[in-house]
Every structure is written in C-alpha cells, then in structure tokens.
Design an enzyme around this catalytic site. Structure first.
Site, PDB file in Angstrom:
ATOM      1  N   GLU A 142     -50.524 -33.530 -17.461  1.00 37.82           N
ATOM      2  CA  GLU A 142     -50.705 -34.935 -17.083  1.00 37.82           C
ATOM      3  C   GLU A 142     -51.933 -35.158 -16.202  1.00 37.82           C
ATOM      4  O   GLU A 142     -52.394 -36.294 -16.068  1.00 37.82           O
ATOM      5  CB  GLU A 142     -49.460 -35.443 -16.349  1.00 37.82           C
ATOM      6  N   GLY A 149     -43.698 -47.832 -30.614  1.00 34.08           N
ATOM      7  CA  GLY A 149     -43.765 -47.353 -31.993  1.00 34.08           C
ATOM      8  C   GLY A 149     -43.797 -45.851 -32.140  1.00 34.08           C
ATOM      9  O   GLY A 149     -43.789 -45.335 -33.258  1.00 34.08           O
ATOM     10  N   HIS A 208     -15.834 -28.647   8.408  1.00 34.98           N
ATOM     11  CA  HIS A 208     -16.444 -27.312   8.390  1.00 34.98           C
ATOM     12  C   HIS A 208     -15.410 -26.270   8.793  1.00 34.98           C
ATOM     13  O   HIS A 208     -14.599 -26.500   9.690  1.00 34.98           O
ATOM     14  CB  HIS A 208     -17.633 -27.264   9.351  1.00 34.98           C
ATOM     15  N   ARG A 229     -52.789 -35.622 -26.352  1.00 37.28           N
ATOM     16  CA  ARG A 229     -52.885 -34.634 -25.275  1.00 37.28           C
ATOM     17  C   ARG A 229     -52.870 -33.248 -25.922  1.00 37.28           C
ATOM     18  O   ARG A 229     -51.821 -32.667 -26.163  1.00 37.28           O
ATOM     19  CB  ARG A 229     -51.723 -34.808 -24.294  1.00 37.28           C
ATOM     20  N   ARG A 281     -48.483 -35.520 -29.063  1.00 33.93           N
ATOM     21  CA  ARG A 281     -48.388 -34.443 -28.091  1.00 33.93           C
ATOM     22  C   ARG A 281     -48.401 -33.104 -28.837  1.00 33.93           C
ATOM     23  O   ARG A 281     -48.104 -33.045 -30.029  1.00 33.93           O
ATOM     24  CB  ARG A 281     -47.092 -34.544 -27.263  1.00 33.93           C
TER      25      ARG A 281
END
Length: 660
Positions: A434, A530, A104, A619, A535
């Site tokens: 979510e 896959g 320091h 979603r 979304r």
C-alpha cells in the site's frame, strides 16, 4: 443496575451467578472460545450464559473499535471481569459510569499478574485469597474494593486450592455486590511498595531441579498437579511426571537426583528426599511410585537428570509480535520446522497458534504491545531477530478509525524499532504494498517507484503513510546508527487462517474472506465499484518461504534492503477473483450444505467504505530484489490458493450453522 461481564473459567461462572443473585441486569457476557490445546476441566461461561438466556460473545479482540462501539451501545452502568484472560482497553473501562471491577486470585498487591494460584503454591505460601479491585490501565493495580483471605493447608494442591478460591470468591461477591449496587463502593489504594508481579507459567516450567531443597520440589509438584500439566523429570531420555509426593527429611547422604529406594520411590534433593506417591511415565497411566520405578527401570543409586541437549550451538531466537496473525502463525510453523530456531511470541489471542502451544521451542505470552512494553523490551534484548507484525491492515478500518490505525501501526511500532536500535538487534519489518499508493508504474520497484497517496481529507491513506513513514525512519536509523534491517512488502497474500468469517461479518477482513462469507450465507457478492481493481495474489506458502529466507539472510544479502514479496503472474481483478471463487465453491464437496448463490451486486466504494476512501486500479510488484537477494521465485498458481483458502473456511463453518 445494568452490567456487562467479561468472564471465563470456574471463577467466571461463579461471578456471573453472583451478579445475577445480587439483582443486577446482565446485558451481555464476553468470554473466550476454549483452546483445544488446553485441558478444559473447568466450567463453561458460554454454556451458562446460553442456559440463562443471556447474549454471549467470544471475539478474538474485544478491544477492537467495532466491539468497543457495541459495548457502548449496551450502555452498562458497571463492568465486571471474572478471570477474563485479556486486558480491557481504557476505552472499555470508561464506558461504565460506576466503573469496571476485576476479581483477582490473590491478596493484592501481592501476586499481581498471571497464575497466582500456582505461584503461591510454588513459593510455599500459607495464605492467599481473592480481591475485587477497580480496573485501571495497569493490570491488577487499581483500588481495592474488598478481599477475602484463604488459608493454604500443607496438603493443598492446585485443584483443592482452586476450589477454595472459588468458594471464597462467591462469599466475597455475595457480600459486596449488593452494597455496590446501592452505589456504596469502597476504595482503598494499593501499596505499591508491597506489590509483587508474576508472569504466565508454561508447561516446561514444571521441570524439576533436584539440586533444590526438597520443600521447593514438593511445592512445585503441588502447584502443577493434575489437571495442570505436572512436575516432571527424566530418566535418560524418558520423561515422567510426578502427580503427588511427600517430604522425607533424610537423603541418606545421596547426591541430588539419586534414587534412594524404589519401594517406596524416593529421590534425593539438596537437603532431604522426595517420596513419589503417584506418577506417570510418558503418556501412560497414573500409577503408584513403586510401579512407576518398575516401569522406568529404576534401581537404587540411579541418577535422574535433565533432558539430553540436542546441540551445543545456541538456537537463533526470533521474536514475533503479532504471532497469532496470518503471517505470524504461518511463519512460526516454518521456523519450528527447522531445528535451529526458537520462537518467542506475543499476541492478544492464541486461536491460530494453539497447535504450537506445547512445542518446546515456542514461547508465547498473551498480551497487548501497547501495554506490555517491559516484556517487549526484555525480549528484544534477548532475541536475535525481531518481527513487529502487529498492525490494523483492513481498508474499512482506515476510514472508520484513522487515529487508532496511526497509534498502533506507527507509534507503537516506532517504540519497538527504537528498542532494536538501543540493543542493536536486527529487525525484519513488514512494510506494505500500500505504500506505493497510486503509483502509475506498470510494476512497482522498491528502489525507483514513487510513493503517491491522495489528499489529506481521504483517511484511507493513513495506513499507507504510517507504514511509509516507519520505512523512512528505519532506513534513517540504518544509515545513521547502524540498525540492521530488512523491509518486506507483501502483495495480497492469501491462504488458510487469513482471518475469520466473524471478522468478515463486521466488515473487518480481507477481500477474499468477504467474498467467501457471501457464499456461505447466501447473500450477494458485493463488487466495490464493479470489482475492476487488479491485484497480484500470492500464496501464503510462497510468501512465507521468501520471508524465511530473509530471516536466514544468507551472506547478509538482505541487510538494508527493501524486498517486494508477491506473484506478478497471479494478477486478477476482484471480479475475476470472485468468479474463480464461485467456480471452486460450486465444485466443492460441501457445496450442498450452503445456500444458493445470490448473485453479484455492484456497490459504490463511498457507500461501503465511507467518504474518505480511494482505490487504486492496479498493484503489481517487481520481484527483482527477491530474485537477487533470496534466490526466490513464486510457484503456486492462483487457482490452487483460492481452492485451499475456500476449503479452509468452508470446513471451519459449524455443521449446524451450515444447515441454518
């Protein structure tokens, strides 16, 4: 003895060389990428490491669990920090059996914190030094191993003192490192009663107050002289910088800020006059004082002043925690485009916000919300609107580090919410799409849809339930204690600066970044299960405009509301996203610089994310609340977003990296 070093700046170079000279084995060096907005006049630790053949890294967040694990694998005996700019987590500090030690730039316990070199000059000290101390959770508070005093001459400025401190640091390290290597490590506790703490200095802190004593003004000039940003004042609306000065005891009865003479150029202070030896008008060249007076059109008796105020109305102060993140940096840009907003921000890095660091209405502190609680509480009290954006929000981390997700995403943010309750501040909190989990509704309604998650043995849901619980706590504070709040739920926002390809390399990024990395590196695009999961992808510009309107809160229509922000028209499966991305990649002008497409590879989610993962089939948001409360509708097509995001990442790849 094997060491891992965290280092930056000239002092970092001195430290690395001293450790090598003392016979330590350096397993790795961690440093920072240079900030393009900063004047990098100092030596490069990364270049030194490369020349020495030592592995060197510059992660955005060295305290991320991925990097903690990597450092643990290096099995260091000892850790050194030489002017590394980020605090190290306790997990890292405990990795080395011999301990972790920091150099320091002051005589601890005085001048703990940031910029001690500049602060000792600002305060007119006659002595400073360097201290090697053991690292603990609190910054600069550990036991002292050794220190070296440095005298400050009256003609010292920031750069000359910097060179003195580097020389003293090398002498100190040359003396103590061999002793430490033999296991003899001195340990002297710091006297807390003597501790002083100073914060980060900003360029605007160089503004001169001519009503101060002349010694105070002169010390400010010394403290921020080139290559630091400089002490400055205004003649009308024209800014000028003073690079060197001297004290004249007689102000001849002139008012503070008055020009006493132009050759030499002398300005009255509270108790004397400052002679300006060299200076610079605006972005011009450095000239002697009398020429500066001529350039500025100064005459004896003229009054220097502060910059003219833009408006009598106080600006709205917005506190953004996590300001360097994807949402934080884009929101900052939107707010600064409006004259009536002032942004205060904290984050552990500044790469994404470097373009704002010199903006007069942007105030940034580098820090960790889990450590800098006092700074956060003070700024919650000071600001009008609070956005706690800090969270671990990448799916692979939910299964890798569920406890860390809970600690950061829930516990640390709950403390901030309680500050908002205490000081009666409005909070705009980032919930998440979510929280709807495995809801079976065709579109998710903020006020009606059930929030459904999987079993406890699926840690993938730790992020969802942490956010949901905070949503419920915030709602309860609103109902019972009058907290003003708005919860917003982003649905798969995408755009430039989403995250980084380096984050994707360790698996800690969003889906589109992982896909782009595969194209950049010529590896197969992995389609988890896959890639049939659907979304709704939302352009960051659409999302930020909605968020900005929430902050504006016209007619208080957003108070107590939960608002989905997404684009229901941009629904696509991950496979469809990958196909669209590949098509854009093949048409991009930089395509020839990257390897051939390696095809698609179907991967089971368990093998990719771990056994604790579950996915959801779709979603899609209902955006009725956004339409009603904000008058907002998304407008940017998914293809445009994909092309712009891809272009950003491709142009961020180094030319040499492309060729390899």
């Amino acid at each position: 003895m094997k060491a891992v070093i965290f280092a930056y700046h000239d002092m970092g170079c001195q430290g690395v060389q001293a450790v090598l000279d003392a016979g330590y084995e350096i397993a790795a060096i961690f440093t920072h990428a240079d900030n393009p907005a900063e004047n990098t006049f100092f030596g490069s630790v990364s270049r030194l490491a490369a020349e020495l053949g030592i592995p060197v890294y510059a992660p955005d967040n060295v305290n991320h669990p991925i990097w903690v694990d990597r450092i643990a694998e290096l099995a260091p005996d000892i850790i050194f920090s030489f002017y590394y700019r980020n605090l190290l987590s306790e997990e890292i500090l405990h990795l080395a059996p011999a301990g972790a030690f920091n150099l320091h730039g002051s005589l601890l316990p005085a001048y703990r914190g940031r910029a001690p070199l500049n602060w000792v000059l600002v305060n007119g000290e006659s002595e400073t030094g360097v201290t090697l101390h053991r690292m603990v959770k609190r910054a600069d508070a550990g036991e002292i191993v050794a220190s070296q005093r440095v005298a400050i001459a009256q003609d010292d400025v920031a750069l000359t003192l910097h060179h003195k401190l580097c020389q003293a640091a090398r002498q100190l390290l040359n003396s103590i490192l061999p002793t430490m290597k033999c296991g003899d490590i001195p340990s002297v506790p710091q006297r807390e009663s003597d501790a002083t703490y100073y914060g980060r200095r900003r360029p605007e802190d160089g503004l001169i107050d001519w009503h101060k004593p002349v010694s105070t003004v002169h010390n400010l000039v010394r403290a921020v002289a080139a290559p630091w940003p400089g002490a400055f004042s205004y003649n009308g609306s024209q800014k000028f910088t003073i690079w060197s000065s001297r004290i004249c005891p007689d102000a001849q009865g002139a008012l503070p800020g008055s020009v006493i003479s132009v050759s030499p150029l002398r300005v009255a202070c509270a108790d004397g006059a400052l002679e300006i030896i060299t200076g610079q008008a605006g972005d011009g060249i450095t000239v002697q004082g009398s020429q500066l007076a001529q350039t500025l059109g100064l005459v004896a008796g003229a009054r220097l002043n502060r910059p003219p105020a833009t408006s009598g109305k106080r600006r709205i102060r917005v506190l953004i925690l996590g300001v360097n993140g994807f949402i934080g940096n884009h929101l900052t840009e939107r707010l600064l485009n409006e004259e009536n907003y002032e942004v205060y921000g904290m984050d552990i890095g500044s790469n994404a916000i470097s373009r704002f660091l010199l903006h007069p209405r942007f105030h940034f502190v580098e820090g960790d919300i889990s450590i800098h609680s006092e700074w956060i509480e003070y700024h919650v009290k000071k600001c009008d609107v609070v956005l706690p954006l800090v969270a671990i929000a990448t799916p692979i981390e939910y299964t890798r580090n569920p406890l860390r997700v809970f600690e950061l995403d829930f516990e640390e943010n709950l403390r901030i919410i309680r500050y908002c309750v205490k000081y009666r501040k409005r909070v705009v909190f980032p919930s998440t799409s979510e929280v709807y989990g495995m809801c079976t509704d065709a579109s998710f309604d903020e006020d009606k849809s059930n929030l459904i998650v999987g079993p406890v043995n699926k840690p993938r849901w730790i992020y969802s339930v942490s956010k949901q619980l905070l949503d419920r706590v915030i709602w309860a504070y609103g109902e019972k204690e009058g907290l003003r709040f708005t919860l917003f739920r982003p649905f798969n926002w995408m755009g430039p600066r989403l995250d980084s390809l380096n984050a994707a390399r360790i698996g800690s990024s969003r889906a589109i970044t992982q896909l782009i990395l595969s194209l950049v590196e010529g590896t197969p695009i992995k389609l988890i299960d896959g890639g049939q999961q659907k979304r709704c992808f939302t352009d960051i510009r659409d999302g930020i405009e909605a968020l900005f309107r929430i902050i504006v809160n016209d007619g208080d229509r957003c108070d107590g509301k939960i608002i989905n922000i997404g684009n229901p028209d941009n629904e696509a499966s991950i496979q469809e996203l990958a196909t669209l991305l590949l098509d854009s990649f093949d048409k991009h002008p930089l395509r020839c610089h990257f390897p051939p497409f390696a095809g698609f590879q179907v991967v089971e989610s368990r093998s990719y994310y771990g056994k604790g993962y579950q996915d959801v089939a779709h979603r899609k948001p209902s955006i009725d609340n956004a339409r009603r409360c904000l008058g907002w509708e998304p407008s940017i097509a998914m293809r445009d977003t994909v092309e712009e995001t891809l272009d950003f990442f491709l142009r961020s790849v180094d030319v040499a990296e492309r060729a390899s």
